[in-house]
Design a protein around this motif. Structure first.
Motif, PDB file in Angstrom:
ATOM      1  N   LEU A  10      10.776 -89.634 -83.808  1.00  0.00           N
ATOM      2  CA  LEU A  10      11.860 -88.875 -84.422  1.00  0.00           C
ATOM      3  C   LEU A  10      13.240 -89.479 -84.184  1.00  0.00           C
ATOM      4  O   LEU A  10      14.011 -89.608 -85.125  1.00  0.00           O
ATOM      5  CB  LEU A  10      11.821 -87.420 -83.967  1.00  0.00           C
ATOM      6  CG  LEU A  10      12.831 -86.496 -84.626  1.00  0.00           C
ATOM      7  CD1 LEU A  10      12.593 -86.448 -86.134  1.00  0.00           C
ATOM      8  CD2 LEU A  10      12.757 -85.127 -84.026  1.00  0.00           C
ATOM      9  N   HIS A  13      14.206 -92.150 -86.696  1.00  0.00           N
ATOM     10  CA  HIS A  13      14.490 -91.710 -88.052  1.00  0.00           C
ATOM     11  C   HIS A  13      15.645 -90.711 -88.119  1.00  0.00           C
ATOM     12  O   HIS A  13      16.023 -90.298 -89.216  1.00  0.00           O
ATOM     13  CB  HIS A  13      13.239 -91.093 -88.674  1.00  0.00           C
ATOM     14  CG  HIS A  13      12.103 -92.052 -88.733  1.00  0.00           C
ATOM     15  ND1 HIS A  13      12.139 -93.197 -89.494  1.00  0.00           N
ATOM     16  CD2 HIS A  13      10.908 -92.077 -88.100  1.00  0.00           C
ATOM     17  CE1 HIS A  13      11.023 -93.862 -89.354  1.00  0.00           C
ATOM     18  NE2 HIS A  13      10.257 -93.202 -88.499  1.00  0.00           N
ATOM     19  N   ALA A  14      16.197 -90.331 -86.995  1.00  0.00           N
ATOM     20  CA  ALA A  14      17.292 -89.363 -86.974  1.00  0.00           C
ATOM     21  C   ALA A  14      18.541 -89.853 -87.711  1.00  0.00           C
ATOM     22  O   ALA A  14      19.158 -89.072 -88.444  1.00  0.00           O
ATOM     23  CB  ALA A  14      17.628 -88.964 -85.545  1.00  0.00           C
ATOM     24  N   LEU A  16      18.842 -91.865 -90.346  1.00  0.00           N
ATOM     25  CA  LEU A  16      18.596 -91.753 -91.782  1.00  0.00           C
ATOM     26  C   LEU A  16      18.531 -90.286 -92.209  1.00  0.00           C
ATOM     27  O   LEU A  16      19.067 -89.914 -93.249  1.00  0.00           O
ATOM     28  CB  LEU A  16      17.310 -92.468 -92.175  1.00  0.00           C
ATOM     29  CG  LEU A  16      16.953 -92.394 -93.657  1.00  0.00           C
ATOM     30  CD1 LEU A  16      18.007 -93.092 -94.498  1.00  0.00           C
ATOM     31  CD2 LEU A  16      15.584 -92.976 -93.905  1.00  0.00           C
ATOM     32  N   THR A  17      17.911 -89.453 -91.392  1.00  0.00           N
ATOM     33  CA  THR A  17      17.828 -88.026 -91.700  1.00  0.00           C
ATOM     34  C   THR A  17      19.220 -87.406 -91.782  1.00  0.00           C
ATOM     35  O   THR A  17      19.514 -86.626 -92.693  1.00  0.00           O
ATOM     36  CB  THR A  17      16.987 -87.295 -90.643  1.00  0.00           C
ATOM     37  OG1 THR A  17      15.697 -87.906 -90.581  1.00  0.00           O
ATOM     38  CG2 THR A  17      16.847 -85.824 -90.958  1.00  0.00           C
ATOM     39  N   PHE A  18      20.088 -87.775 -90.861  1.00  0.00           N
ATOM     40  CA  PHE A  18      21.463 -87.267 -90.860  1.00  0.00           C
ATOM     41  C   PHE A  18      22.198 -87.688 -92.131  1.00  0.00           C
ATOM     42  O   PHE A  18      22.859 -86.875 -92.787  1.00  0.00           O
ATOM     43  CB  PHE A  18      22.187 -87.765 -89.603  1.00  0.00           C
ATOM     44  CG  PHE A  18      23.594 -87.268 -89.465  1.00  0.00           C
ATOM     45  CD1 PHE A  18      23.867 -85.916 -89.393  1.00  0.00           C
ATOM     46  CD2 PHE A  18      24.639 -88.153 -89.391  1.00  0.00           C
ATOM     47  CE1 PHE A  18      25.166 -85.450 -89.267  1.00  0.00           C
ATOM     48  CE2 PHE A  18      25.940 -87.704 -89.262  1.00  0.00           C
ATOM     49  CZ  PHE A  18      26.207 -86.356 -89.202  1.00  0.00           C
ATOM     50  N   LEU A  20      20.861 -88.578 -94.999  1.00  0.00           N
ATOM     51  CA  LEU A  20      20.247 -87.915 -96.146  1.00  0.00           C
ATOM     52  C   LEU A  20      20.651 -86.448 -96.251  1.00  0.00           C
ATOM     53  O   LEU A  20      20.778 -85.913 -97.363  1.00  0.00           O
ATOM     54  CB  LEU A  20      18.723 -88.044 -96.088  1.00  0.00           C
ATOM     55  CG  LEU A  20      18.177 -89.441 -96.370  1.00  0.00           C
ATOM     56  CD1 LEU A  20      16.667 -89.465 -96.198  1.00  0.00           C
ATOM     57  CD2 LEU A  20      18.573 -89.916 -97.752  1.00  0.00           C
ATOM     58  N   LEU A  21      20.867 -85.789 -95.114  1.00  0.00           N
ATOM     59  CA  LEU A  21      21.348 -84.400 -95.154  1.00  0.00           C
ATOM     60  C   LEU A  21      22.749 -84.314 -95.748  1.00  0.00           C
ATOM     61  O   LEU A  21      23.048 -83.404 -96.530  1.00  0.00           O
ATOM     62  CB  LEU A  21      21.317 -83.783 -93.760  1.00  0.00           C
ATOM     63  CG  LEU A  21      19.944 -83.414 -93.214  1.00  0.00           C
ATOM     64  CD1 LEU A  21      20.047 -82.988 -91.754  1.00  0.00           C
ATOM     65  CD2 LEU A  21      19.326 -82.314 -94.054  1.00  0.00           C
TER      66      LEU A  21
END
Length: 98
Positions: A10, A13-14, A16-18, A20-21
């Motif tokens: 996790l 990928h955090a 990229l997740t941030f 993308l949010l």
């Protein structure tokens, strides 16, 4: 895949997740007839991606690392600044053709 495997993956990928949010929030604003705010958020997401690419080591940045670090930062940051600047400088008279 166990829960501990998921936890260990996790943080990679955090970033990229941030990003993308932020981009998803921009898309929501754009789709709800607030195109300027949405475009600024989309540009901001790219600027955040550039900053994360500079600050994080390559093994922790995950899928934000596409090319070499300088090329990624230049592409993310440049496109983010251009999108944000265009969104902030387009006036209503320009949109109406005059």
């Amino acid at each position: 895949m166990t829960v501990s495997d998921l936890r260990s993956r996790l943080p990679v990928h955090a970033p990229l997740t941030f990003v993308l949010l932020i981009a998803a929030a921009g898309m929501v604003r754009t789709l709800t007839q607030h195109w300027r705010e949405g475009a600024v958020l989309l540009g901001g997401a790219l600027i955040v991606a550039a900053v994360l690419r500079v600050l994080l080591p390559t093994d922790r940045v995950g899928l934000l690392a596409i090319r070499s670090r300088p090329v990624d930062v230049l592409c993310y940051g440049g496109l983010g600044v251009v999108i944000s600047a265009l969104a902030m400088t387009i006036t209503a008279s320009l949109l109406n053709g005059g």
